[in-house]
Design an enzyme around this catalytic site. Structure first.
Site, short mmCIF file in Angstrom:
data_model
loop_
_atom_site.label_atom_id
_atom_site.label_comp_id
_atom_site.label_asym_id
_atom_site.label_seq_id
_atom_site.Cartn_x
_atom_site.Cartn_y
_atom_site.Cartn_z
N THR A 1 -5.35 32.67 10.35
CA THR A 1 -4.44 31.73 9.66
C THR A 1 -4.01 30.60 10.46
O THR A 1 -3.56 30.93 11.85
CB THR A 1 -3.03 32.52 9.15
N ARG B 1 2.17 37.86 -4.38
CA ARG B 1 2.84 38.11 -3.10
C ARG B 1 2.90 36.56 -2.26
O ARG B 1 1.72 36.08 -2.12
CB ARG B 1 2.14 39.05 -2.26
N VAL B 2 3.95 36.25 -1.87
CA VAL B 2 3.90 34.91 -1.10
C VAL B 2 4.49 35.13 0.16
O VAL B 2 5.46 35.98 0.18
CB VAL B 2 4.93 33.91 -1.78
N SER C 1 -8.91 34.39 6.56
CA SER C 1 -7.58 34.04 6.42
C SER C 1 -6.99 32.85 5.63
O SER C 1 -5.97 32.79 5.67
CB SER C 1 -6.88 34.58 7.57
N THR D 1 2.39 32.85 12.71
CA THR D 1 1.48 33.74 12.12
C THR D 1 1.67 34.96 12.36
O THR D 1 2.43 35.23 13.27
CB THR D 1 -0.04 33.38 12.75
N GLY D 2 1.00 35.74 11.52
CA GLY D 2 1.21 37.20 11.54
C GLY D 2 2.02 37.74 10.25
O GLY D 2 1.85 37.19 9.16
N THR E 1 -3.03 29.29 4.78
CA THR E 1 -3.23 30.89 4.76
C THR E 1 -3.73 31.31 3.31
O THR E 1 -3.28 30.76 2.27
CB THR E 1 -2.27 31.88 5.16
C1 SD4 Z 1 1.38 35.96 5.69
N1 SD4 Z 1 1.62 34.78 7.99
O1 SD4 Z 1 1.06 35.57 4.47
C2 SD4 Z 1 0.76 35.03 6.99
C3 SD4 Z 1 -0.59 35.70 7.46
C4 SD4 Z 1 -0.95 35.48 8.71
O2 SD4 Z 1 -2.57 35.56 10.40
O3 SD4 Z 1 -0.47 34.64 9.46
N2 SD4 Z 1 -1.93 35.92 9.22
O4 SD4 Z 1 2.18 36.74 6.03
#
Ligand code: SD4
Length: 328
Positions: free
Chosen positions: A187, A215-216, A85, A238-239, A205
């Site tokens: 991440t 995509r950002v 990640s 995160t997520g 990440t």
């Molecule tokens: C995203 N927040 O690019 C990040 C991905 C992430 O654990 O945190 N994954 O959406």
């Protein structure tokens, strides 16, 4: 099963052997007994980043600067080919490009970010240069790459065989549906408070696996993926970035702390806000926040169970299972 019993069960099941942490602690127990208000302290998202905490702690324990600590910490997963990640080894977008997002913010409220950066392993260090060497906050894509090269960073192939194979497998069905908490999420978001009570944070990440090209996510956006206000505290998350971008979650956490909330209550508010605004997407998506205030108190919370974090404080580096709004 009530939430507390459930967490305890997860604790027993979830014994981990990562770095020098042998146990996964339960957040409810941990906070009650040991939320120490102590500094220095460093906190990062996800258990594997306990290794990143070690690098950050080396800086903090020597009386160093929290900004150096978070940069050193975040560079650890960025260089790890097994971390899918972040940085080198990160899963690519659907066209096979590894594109990185990162940011950093210091105790003075200065910030630097890179988005859609390719071929440079240490995106966090480029973000720091953006903060320190340019009049801007964000550099993106080709411009970020050219800037990195001008600063002496070198181009590298970040796409590993493992990541290539994962993309090929994904292409069989090509379904763009993030599998939250099931795929491994490493991440890194990291917050550190140093001995001089300077609070800094960073985030890095490769974003959502197999995302659309270009995509950002939330991670390089100040106020969304990270926010630091040295007068109050800091938050990082995160997520699924889309949910965070629409709610400016990290900013919300810091503002809640400004209004007097304990970091734990503040992260719970941000999670609840997301779920209230986006109930349907929240059913299927994970978002998790960690927060650290200027006293060294911390908080962590997620939408779904399964989120854990690493806290290094008073000489002990621990993985802790966070509480969540939903049960399994
Ligand atoms: C995203 N927040 O690019 C990040 C991905 C992430 O654990 O945190 N994954 O959406």
């Amino acid at each position: 099963m009530n939430t507390r019993r459930k967490f305890l069960q997860q604790t027993l099941l979830g014994s981990l052997a990562v770095g020098n942490a042998d146990f996964l602690f339960n957040q409810a127990d941990w906070s009650e007994k040991t939320d120490k208000n102590a500094f220095p302290a460093v906190i990062s998202t996800w258990a594997p980043n306990i290794k990143a905490n070690v690098a950050a702690w080396q800086v903090l324990a020597a009386g160093g600067y929290a900004l150096d600590a978070v940069e050193a910490g975040v560079r650890v997963p960025e260089a790890d080919p097994n971390d899918t990640s972040v940085g080198y080894g990160g899963f690519p977008d659907r066209d096979g490009h590894v594109t990185l997002d990162a940011c950093i913010m210091d105790e003075k409220g200065m910030a630097g970010c890179v988005t859609f950066l390719q071929q440079i392993m240490h995106a966090v260090s480029v973000a720091r240069r953006v903060m320190e060497k340019t009049p801007h906050v964000i550099l993106s894509g080709e411009g970020a790459l050219q800037f990195a090269l001008s600063q002496g960073f070198v181009k590298e192939n970040l796409l590993t065989e493992k990541a290539k194979k994962a993309l090929e497998e994904w292409r069989v069905e090509s379904k763009y549906k993030p599998i939250i908490n099931i795929e491994r999420h490493d991440t890194i978001g990291m917050l550190a408070l140093d001995t001089q009570r300077r609070l800094c944070g960073a985030c890095s990440t490769s974003g959502a696996a197999f995302k659309m090209h270009g995509r950002v996510g939330d991670s390089p956006v100040i106020g969304a993926g990270l926010f630091v206000d040295n007068e109050v505290g800091a938050a990082v998350c995160t997520g699924l970035g889309e949910l965070v971008l629409r709610t400016l979650g990290s900013f919300l956490v810091v503002e809640e702390m400004r209004r007097g909330a304990h970091p734990q209550k503040a992260v719970e508010t941000a999670v609840k806000r997301i779920v209230k605004k986006y109930p349907v997407q929240s059913e299927e998506a994970q978002v998790a926040f960690v927060a650290l205030d200027r006293k060294g108190r911390h908080g962590a919370y997620s939408i779904h169970p399964g989120f854990n974090y690493a806290l290094y404080q008073q000489g002990e580096n621990r993985v802790i299972e966070a509480g969540s709004l939903f049960e399994k």
